[in-house]
Design a protein around this motif. Sequence first.
Motif, short mmCIF file in Angstrom:
data_model
loop_
_atom_site.label_atom_id
_atom_site.label_comp_id
_atom_site.label_asym_id
_atom_site.label_seq_id
_atom_site.Cartn_x
_atom_site.Cartn_y
_atom_site.Cartn_z
N GLY A 63 0.73 -1.08 -0.10
CA GLY A 63 -0.03 -0.07 0.08
C GLY A 63 1.06 1.24 -0.15
N ASN A 64 1.33 1.49 1.01
CA ASN A 64 1.94 2.85 1.18
C ASN A 64 3.41 2.78 1.77
OD1 ASN A 64 -0.52 4.51 1.80
ND2 ASN A 64 -0.82 2.73 3.61
N THR A 115 7.56 7.67 3.45
CA THR A 115 6.51 6.92 2.98
C THR A 115 5.59 7.88 2.12
OG1 THR A 115 6.41 5.51 4.80
CG2 THR A 115 4.37 5.75 3.75
N GLU A 116 5.17 7.32 0.83
CA GLU A 116 4.11 8.01 0.05
C GLU A 116 2.79 7.22 0.32
OE1 GLU A 116 4.58 10.86 -1.50
OE2 GLU A 116 6.83 10.96 -1.25
N SER A 117 1.64 7.60 -0.07
CA SER A 117 0.53 7.19 0.07
C SER A 117 0.21 6.29 -1.12
CB SER A 117 -0.85 8.21 0.07
OG SER A 117 -0.85 8.92 -1.26
N ARG A 118 -0.64 5.30 -0.95
CA ARG A 118 -1.12 4.28 -1.98
C ARG A 118 -1.46 5.00 -3.08
NH1 ARG A 118 -4.82 -1.15 -1.06
NH2 ARG A 118 -3.39 -2.50 -1.70
N LYS A 119 -2.35 6.16 -2.94
CA LYS A 119 -2.77 6.69 -4.13
C LYS A 119 -1.86 7.37 -4.93
CE LYS A 119 -6.05 9.25 -6.42
NZ LYS A 119 -5.11 10.14 -7.28
N TYR A 167 -6.96 0.50 -4.99
CA TYR A 167 -5.85 1.35 -4.73
C TYR A 167 -5.85 2.92 -4.42
CZ TYR A 167 -3.85 -2.88 -6.72
OH TYR A 167 -3.62 -4.41 -7.31
N TRP A 206 -8.60 -3.81 6.64
CA TRP A 206 -7.27 -3.11 6.93
C TRP A 206 -6.15 -4.16 6.56
CZ3 TRP A 206 -4.30 -5.38 10.74
CH2 TRP A 206 -5.06 -5.83 11.93
N ASN A 238 1.58 0.83 8.22
CA ASN A 238 0.25 0.75 7.69
C ASN A 238 -0.46 0.59 9.25
OD1 ASN A 238 0.67 0.87 5.01
ND2 ASN A 238 1.40 -1.11 4.80
#
Length: 510
Positions: free
Chosen positions: A162-163, A180-184, A235, A487, A507
């Motif tokens: 994910g992230n 860390t970058e977001s999943r988006k 995602y 989750w 996460n």
Amino acid sequence: MKTITIFKSIVACSIGMGMLSGCLNLDEELYGRLSPETYYQTEEEALSSVVGVYQFLSYMSRAGGDGWRVSEYGTDEFFCPGHASGGWYDEANMQIMAHKITPDNAALERVWEQSIFKVIGGANAVLASMEASPLKEDLKALIAETRALRAYGYYYAMDYFGNVPLFTGAKVDANNLPKTESRKAIYDFVVKEFTEAAADLPSIKEVNRASYYPRFTKEAIYTALASVYLNAEVYAGEAHWGDVVTMCNHVIGTNAYSLEDKVGDCFLATNEANSTEIISSFAVDPSKGVDGNEFILYAQHALDQKKYNLPFAPANGYCFTDEALNRYEEGDERLELLEYGPQYYQDGVTPLCDDNGNQLVLTTIKDMVSAQDNEGYRVLKYSPVGVAWSGSKADNDYILERYSNVLLMKAEALFRQNIDLDDALELVNQVRRRSNLSDWDELTLKKIEEERAREFIWENQRRRDMIRFGSYFTDTWFYKTTVTEEWRGIYPIPAIQLNNNPNLVQNPNY
């Protein structure tokens, strides 16, 4: 890698990739020792290292790679019980199968470091050297190819974890580690990279299919994009069903692909570069020390050594249960790829017996901790017939994407939009007819999910499908006996990575 010299010679010509293999942790200074100062001076030099990145990505499809196993563990189609006779019990795998994963899970750590970020780090280093090369303009297609490989690495990172950190340089500053970058954000990056790479790659219609195999074409990346868009709600929280259809149409519209006569034909050692169904794959050539397919080693019962005259005894590991078997209808030719019940030699008449004359009868799994050797059904997708063996390694290429997935992805996307329902039904029925099944008169999401499960058993599709359809959380099956919290649809960031890089964020709920 059997059909073009540069791929056959991967071990000899990928010396540059050897420079990459040990420098892939995010807390280390280098992803690899290739840098703008060691740029490529010939196209062959560059291609040799790109081949190495393919090799890294292949771990996400190979039987012995945690990248593939971690995806299949936790679904209702794949198990690896401990055996009463000894062997195979692994607490990390048991956690994943039971949906009780913790951040210190050793299998997840191996996937992060030895599979996913090895692809990403290797691609970053190769890209840096190609971008710095005086031949840069001549390497445009190779640069696109490598960007697509890196995007695949981030696709798996996004899907599993994910992230994650997003980093595209050849070197990491030890004093400024990636965050860390977001999943988006990762989703947006993957879509952008795949889209831009596809623009610079050749179409399957522009290359000699046999000699270019197994490298990415436009259609291979359109298929990857369709898969990303198919799961976009998971995602990125946004539906992209129309984009799924568009990408699938790009592939279908070439008229370059069609279904093989049988699913199993795609997985024969003798039908790879010439297959009309295989869109992307990873070639192996164990006779030259270039990897090898070990599905037979890991999955089959030891008595299959007699059945197929193998040069080794299989290790009796991976298997499945009644949940997956009961999805198949009577007469489904895909059942020919599954081993269950009383076992016979290839003539279908002579019982397959042990040295005491007892016929092997495969049953469903009854005990995950101390299973008997005959517990668990087997998938024989990669056929041992016609294989050139090198020890326990076969020369069947690993399949990444097939044309049947394009048909089923388009059908699902149409159905979810409630448009062109007759076309969606016909696409699914094409896949069913190939396996000697009768046409359906109507579709439901459940029917689409189950048809995908039958078609792609053990092809690294089921986990994504179950999460998208929701059954990953709501359904129960052998060894996963309770509803799962949503989750748990992404895995925890490995604890050792958090220790190595304080800029990473765990996460939620882990």
